[in-house]
Design a protein around this motif. Structure first.
Motif, PDB file in Angstrom:
ATOM      1  N   ALA A 100       0.842  -1.193   0.000  1.00 37.77           N
ATOM      2  CA  ALA A 100       0.000   0.000   0.000  1.00 37.77           C
ATOM      3  C   ALA A 100       0.877   1.242   0.000  1.00 37.77           C
ATOM      4  O   ALA A 100       2.072   1.188   0.318  1.00 37.77           O
ATOM      5  N   VAL A 101       0.272   2.356  -0.350  1.00 40.46           N
ATOM      6  CA  VAL A 101       0.975   3.640  -0.305  1.00 40.46           C
ATOM      7  C   VAL A 101       0.121   4.603   0.501  1.00 40.46           C
ATOM      8  O   VAL A 101      -1.111   4.522   0.497  1.00 40.46           O
ATOM      9  N   ALA A 102       0.781   5.493   1.234  1.00 38.23           N
ATOM     10  CA  ALA A 102       0.073   6.476   2.050  1.00 38.23           C
ATOM     11  C   ALA A 102       0.867   7.774   2.037  1.00 38.23           C
ATOM     12  O   ALA A 102       2.061   7.795   1.728  1.00 38.23           O
ATOM     13  N   GLY A 103       0.197   8.868   2.402  1.00 38.99           N
ATOM     14  CA  GLY A 103       0.888  10.145   2.462  1.00 38.99           C
ATOM     15  C   GLY A 103      -0.002  11.220   3.028  1.00 38.99           C
ATOM     16  O   GLY A 103      -1.232  11.112   3.015  1.00 38.99           O
ATOM     17  N   HIS A 104       0.632  12.276   3.524  1.00 36.19           N
ATOM     18  CA  HIS A 104      -0.088  13.409   4.104  1.00 36.19           C
ATOM     19  C   HIS A 104       0.249  14.676   3.342  1.00 36.19           C
ATOM     20  O   HIS A 104       1.409  14.926   3.013  1.00 36.19           O
ATOM     21  N   SER A 105      -0.779  15.471   3.028  1.00 37.00           N
ATOM     22  CA  SER A 105      -0.618  16.760   2.378  1.00 37.00           C
ATOM     23  C   SER A 105       0.063  16.577   1.007  1.00 37.00           C
ATOM     24  O   SER A 105      -0.435  15.824   0.172  1.00 37.00           O
ATOM     25  N   TRP A 106       1.199  17.233   0.779  1.00 38.81           N
ATOM     26  CA  TRP A 106       1.895  17.018  -0.496  1.00 38.81           C
ATOM     27  C   TRP A 106       2.244  15.544  -0.651  1.00 38.81           C
ATOM     28  O   TRP A 106       2.222  14.998  -1.756  1.00 38.81           O
ATOM     29  N   GLY A 107       2.534  14.879   0.451  1.00 38.16           N
ATOM     30  CA  GLY A 107       2.780  13.446   0.395  1.00 38.16           C
ATOM     31  C   GLY A 107       1.565  12.671  -0.070  1.00 38.16           C
ATOM     32  O   GLY A 107       1.686  11.628  -0.725  1.00 38.16           O
ATOM     33  N   GLY A 108       0.363  13.155   0.282  1.00 40.73           N
ATOM     34  CA  GLY A 108      -0.848  12.525  -0.221  1.00 40.73           C
ATOM     35  C   GLY A 108      -0.958  12.680  -1.723  1.00 40.73           C
ATOM     36  O   GLY A 108      -1.347  11.738  -2.437  1.00 40.73           O
ATOM     37  N   GLN A 109      -0.611  13.866  -2.226  1.00 43.49           N
ATOM     38  CA  GLN A 109      -0.622  14.072  -3.678  1.00 43.49           C
ATOM     39  C   GLN A 109       0.395  13.161  -4.353  1.00 43.49           C
ATOM     40  O   GLN A 109       0.111  12.547  -5.382  1.00 43.49           O
ATOM     41  N   THR A 110       1.578  13.047  -3.758  1.00 43.76           N
ATOM     42  CA  THR A 110       2.609  12.172  -4.315  1.00 43.76           C
ATOM     43  C   THR A 110       2.139  10.724  -4.328  1.00 43.76           C
ATOM     44  O   THR A 110       2.250  10.023  -5.346  1.00 43.76           O
ATOM     45  N   ALA A 111       1.590  10.271  -3.210  1.00 43.51           N
ATOM     46  CA  ALA A 111       1.118   8.887  -3.117  1.00 43.51           C
ATOM     47  C   ALA A 111      -0.014   8.606  -4.086  1.00 43.51           C
ATOM     48  O   ALA A 111      -0.114   7.502  -4.637  1.00 43.51           O
ATOM     49  N   SER A 112      -0.867   9.602  -4.317  1.00 43.58           N
ATOM     50  CA  SER A 112      -2.025   9.384  -5.197  1.00 43.58           C
ATOM     51  C   SER A 112      -1.614   9.027  -6.615  1.00 43.58           C
ATOM     52  O   SER A 112      -2.359   8.351  -7.332  1.00 43.58           O
ATOM     53  N   THR A 113      -0.425   9.440  -7.035  1.00 44.50           N
ATOM     54  CA  THR A 113      -0.008   9.150  -8.403  1.00 44.50           C
ATOM     55  C   THR A 113       0.243   7.659  -8.601  1.00 44.50           C
ATOM     56  O   THR A 113      -0.013   7.125  -9.686  1.00 44.50           O
ATOM     57  N   LEU A 114       0.727   6.966  -7.582  1.00 46.89           N
ATOM     58  CA  LEU A 114       0.928   5.524  -7.697  1.00 46.89           C
ATOM     59  C   LEU A 114      -0.391   4.773  -7.658  1.00 46.89           C
ATOM     60  O   LEU A 114      -0.489   3.634  -8.112  1.00 46.89           O
ATOM     61  N   LEU A 115      -1.433   5.421  -7.109  1.00 38.95           N
ATOM     62  CA  LEU A 115      -2.764   4.826  -7.069  1.00 38.95           C
ATOM     63  C   LEU A 115      -3.533   5.066  -8.360  1.00 38.95           C
ATOM     64  O   LEU A 115      -4.610   4.507  -8.546  1.00 38.95           O
ATOM     65  N   GLY A 116      -2.984   5.922  -9.246  1.00 40.08           N
ATOM     66  CA  GLY A 116      -3.614   6.129 -10.542  1.00 40.08           C
ATOM     67  C   GLY A 116      -3.979   7.551 -10.883  1.00 40.08           C
ATOM     68  O   GLY A 116      -4.365   7.829 -12.023  1.00 40.08           O
ATOM     69  N   ALA A 117      -3.909   8.486  -9.924  1.00 37.17           N
ATOM     70  CA  ALA A 117      -4.196   9.884 -10.241  1.00 37.17           C
ATOM     71  C   ALA A 117      -3.121  10.430 -11.180  1.00 37.17           C
ATOM     72  O   ALA A 117      -1.942  10.083 -11.063  1.00 37.17           O
TER      73      ALA A 117
END
Length: 276
Positions: A100-117
């Motif tokens: 799994a991938v997780a992240g907060h704030s800019w880290g959330g944006q970064t993590a979202s790219t591996l999820l498909g965003a």
């Protein structure tokens, strides 16, 4: 990077965690320690924007921080063999099928790219697609919303932050604070819901009552930027994020539905759940 793991157990699921702007591998102990204590191996890189690294204001790499962040997560995925070899406490103990991938704030944006965003490359306007099928689920905390609602200053500072969540198909829990006003968007707290509202199912939303951007204190045990300190709020995020990941990574595991059912039956002062 930092690797946190349970002292016992094999075939352990993995969480790769991307920190917020300026943070480092030393941050987010309230989450990463909890996840490790509940059976996950947590890997935390230090991104190039970290205050710990102290890059000069005129460093030529600054406009490409977003790219280095995404590369960091991909490098960890590609280098799990090396990481496992170098970290004696996890050698032979990882379950590569449950990442799994997780992240907060800019880290959330970064993590979202591996999820498909996806998002635009500010250098040439092309679409940046970093989706990785090795990532099976995600937890995005305080993840920025639509770029169309950025303030003028934020649009100049983060020209890549125009996410398209319509392609983020992996199971994901989005955590938002209903008092997270911030300075990035003109829309207020509702902006942080976009990753849930604009993405396809399966998704879940944890709306944290009274939560500001630090969501009660997830950036660290003594984080100065926590303006809404509340241990009960942090405990709720720990509980629901862990339950979500259990059920997302182990189909049929009842942890998430049990947590949601308990919330519906007894209520909770810390937040509410939406699902689709």
């Amino acid at each position: 990077m930092r690797v946190s793991a349970p002292t016992t157990g094999d075939a352990l699921p993995v969480i790769i965690f991307s920190h917020g702007h300026g943070q480092s591998l030393y941050a987010y102990g309230p989450l990463t320690d909890y996840w490790a204590a509940h059976g996950f191996v947590v890997i935390q890189p230090t991104h190039l924007d970290s205050r710990m690294l102290g890059l000069a204001p005129d460093d030529s790499r600054r406009p490409r921080f977003w790219r280095f962040r995404e590369d960091d997560l991909a490098t960890i995925l590609d280098g799990l063999d090396h990481i496992e070899t170098e970290s004696l406490t996890i050698r032979g103990r990882l379950d590569r099928s449950r990442i799994a991938v997780a992240g907060h704030s800019w880290g959330g944006q970064t993590a979202s790219t591996l999820l498909g965003a996806t998002h635009p490359d500010p250098d040439n306007g092309s679409v940046v697609n970093r989706k990785d099928t090795r990532i099976k689920a995600g937890v995005l905390l305080g993840v920025p919303g639509s770029g169309n609602d950025l303030t003028e200053h934020a649009a100049r500072t983060f020209p890549f932050m125009y996410p398209d969540f319509s392609t983020m198909t992996a199971p994901t829990l989005i955590v938002v604070g209903d008092h997270d006003i911030g300075r990035l968007s003109t829309r207020g707290a509702g902006w942080w819901r976009d990753a849930y509202d604009l993405s396809p199912s399966p998704k879940a939303l944890l709306n944290v009552f009274g939560g500001e951007h630090a969501l009660g204190g997830i950036p660290g045990y003594e984080a100065r930027e926590t303006t809404d300190e509340r241990p009960e709020r942090v405990a709720a995020i720990q509980h629901f994020s862990t339950a979500f990941l259990y059920s997302a990574l182990y189909p049929g595991d009842p942890a998430w539905l049990d947590a949601v059912a308990a919330l519906a039956a007894h209520g909770a002062p810390e937040g509410s759940i939406e699902m689709k």
